[in-house]
Design an enzyme around this catalytic site. Structure first.
Site, PDB file in Angstrom:
ATOM      1  N   HIS A 126       0.847  -1.192   0.000  1.00  0.00           N
ATOM      2  CA  HIS A 126       0.000   0.000   0.000  1.00  0.00           C
ATOM      3  C   HIS A 126       0.884   1.244   0.000  1.00  0.00           C
ATOM      4  CE1 HIS A 126      -2.060   3.295   2.390  1.00  0.00           C
ATOM      5  NE2 HIS A 126      -2.784   3.214   1.283  1.00  0.00           N
ATOM      6  N   SER A 127       0.613   2.179  -0.901  1.00  0.00           N
ATOM      7  CA  SER A 127       1.284   3.468  -0.923  1.00  0.00           C
ATOM      8  C   SER A 127       2.807   3.291  -1.006  1.00  0.00           C
ATOM      9  CB  SER A 127       0.856   4.287   0.296  1.00  0.00           C
ATOM     10  OG  SER A 127       1.191   5.644   0.148  1.00  0.00           O
TER      11      SER A 127
END
Length: 323
Positions: A126-127
Site C-alpha cells: 500500500h502506498s
C-alpha cells in the site's frame, strides 16, 4: 518452503479478532527478523509452515497494523506476513546520525527473502509499500511471482522548481534533528493523538482505523503515564523521495515482468498525474498481465473497508493458482 517464521512464544496462540460485525478466530504471531541495525518487527496471520506467505508492506508513517482488518479475511487461504518498515511501528530505528534513504527499503526485501530462503516473493503493498515493491520488481524482474499494489506504483510527481527550493530547508531540519540528543517527542492525550493522526492523513484514515494503527504506532510517555507520543522515528519525516528523471522511470518500468494487480481508490489524490498516466501506459504496453480496477474509497480503503478490496485480491490469486 524455506525457513520457518520465528515468533515470540507469547503470541503463538490463536486469538479472536473483530472485523466489523464479524468475529474471526485467527492465528496471529509477532515476529522479529534480525538485520544489521537491529530487527524488523512484523505480524504473521495464518500458517507459514504450510506455504510461503504474502509479504505485506505498509505506507509511509503507517505500520503493519494497516493489514489488521484485511489479513484475517484471507489468511485461511494464504498466510500474510506484514512488516514494520525501519523506524516505523515496533521495528528498530537506524543508528544515530543516519538519514533514512528510500531505496534502502527496497533492499529490505532482499534481507527478508534471504532470511526465509524464499525462491520467489509475492507482495501486497500500500502506498510507499507499493512503491518499494514496484522498484524491487524492476530491479529483480524474476524474483516476484505477483504484485498487488494499492493506490500507488511510483512516487508522486514533483514540481522540480518547488523540489529544489524546498530541499535546503528539508536538509537543514534533518541536520538539526540528527545533531540534537534524543528527547521524548511531543505528548498528547489518547483522544488528541488519535484525532491528530486522523487529520494528518487528510481524513483518509477513519477514526476507528487510526485506533487500529495506534496499537503499534503510539507509546505511553515514560514521564507522564496519562499522555502518549508517536512511536515512529522522527527522521522518517525527512526521507524525501529522490527526484527521478522521466527517462529513467520509463526505462525502469519496462523491466516489470510479473503479473500486477493495481487497485486505484477513486477518492484518493494519488496516482493521478500525467507522469503516472504515461508510466501506466508503458506498463500496459509491455506487460500483458497488468490489471487495474477503480474502487470506491480513500487512500486507506484497504484498512477502512477491506471488504471492497478482498474480492479483487482473491480473484487474481485464484487466477494465478496462488490460492
Amino acid at each position: 518452503m524455506g525457513a520457518k517464521i520465528k515468533n515470540n512464544k507469547e503470541s503463538d496462540n490463536p486469538r479472536t479478532q473483530d472485523i466489523g460485525a464479524i468475529r474471526l478466530l485467527v492465528t496471529v504471531k509477532e515476529i522479529k527478523i534480525p538485520v544489521p541495525w537491529g530487527h524488523v518487527a512484523g505480524k504473521l496471520w495464518g500458517d507459514a509452515d504450510r506455504r510461503r506467505p504474502i509479504l505485506a508492506l505498509h505506507g509511509w508513517q503507517d505500520n503493519a497494523g494497516t493489514w489488521d482488518t484485511l489479513a484475517p479475511m484471507i489468511c485461511d487461504k494464504i498466510p500474510i506476513l506484514a512488516i514494520d518498515f525501519p523506524g516505523h511501528g515496533l521495528s528498530s530505528w537506524h543508528a544515530p546520525g543516519i538519514q533514512y534513504y528510500p531505496w534502502e527499503t527496497v533492499r529490505l526485501i532482499l534481507y527478508i527473502k534471504k532470511y526465509y530462503q524464499w525462491d520467489k516473493v509475492t507482495v501486497l503493498g500500500h502506498s510507499m509499500g507499493s512503491i518499494v515493491a514496484t522498484r524491487y520488481a524492476c530491479l529483480f524482474p524474476n524474483d516476484l511471482d505477483y504484485l498487488i499494489a494499492l493506490d500507488c506504483l511510483f512516487p508522486e510527481e514533483y514540481n522540480i522548481k518547488q523540489f529544489v527550493e524546498n530541499y535546503p530547508r528539508i536538509i537543514s531540519k534533518l541536520h538539526h534533528l540528527l545533531e540534537k540528543p534524543y528527547s521524548e517527542p511531543p505528548l498528547y492525550t489518547y483522544n488528541d493523538i488519535i484525532h491528530k493522526w486522523h487529520e494528518g492523513s487528510n481524513k483518509s484514515i477513519s477514526l476507528e482505523s487510526v485506533k487500529v494503527l495506534a496499537k503499534r504506532g503510539i507509546q505511553k510517555s515514560l514521564n507522564d503515564p496519562e499522555k502518549y507520543h508517536f512511536s515512529k522515528d522522527g527522521r522518517i519525516s525527512y526521507a524525501y523521495y529522490d527526484f527521478e528523471d522521466k527517462y529513467f522511470l520509463e526505462a525502469f518500468t519496462m523491466r516489470l515482468k510479473c503479473p500486477i494487480l493495481f487497485l486505484k481508490a477513486i477518492h484518493s489524490p494519488f496516482s493521478t498525474s500525467k507522469t503516472f498516466a504515461r508510466l501506466e501506459k508503458t506498463i500496459e504496453e509491455n506487460n500483458p498481465n497488468f490489471e487495474k480496477h477503480l474502487i470506491p474509497g480513500t487512500h486507506h480503503v484497504h484498512l477502512n473497508n477491506p471488504d471492497i478490496v478482498i474480492p479483487h485480491i482473491e480473484n487474481v490469486l485464484r487466477k494465478y493458482k496462488l490460492i
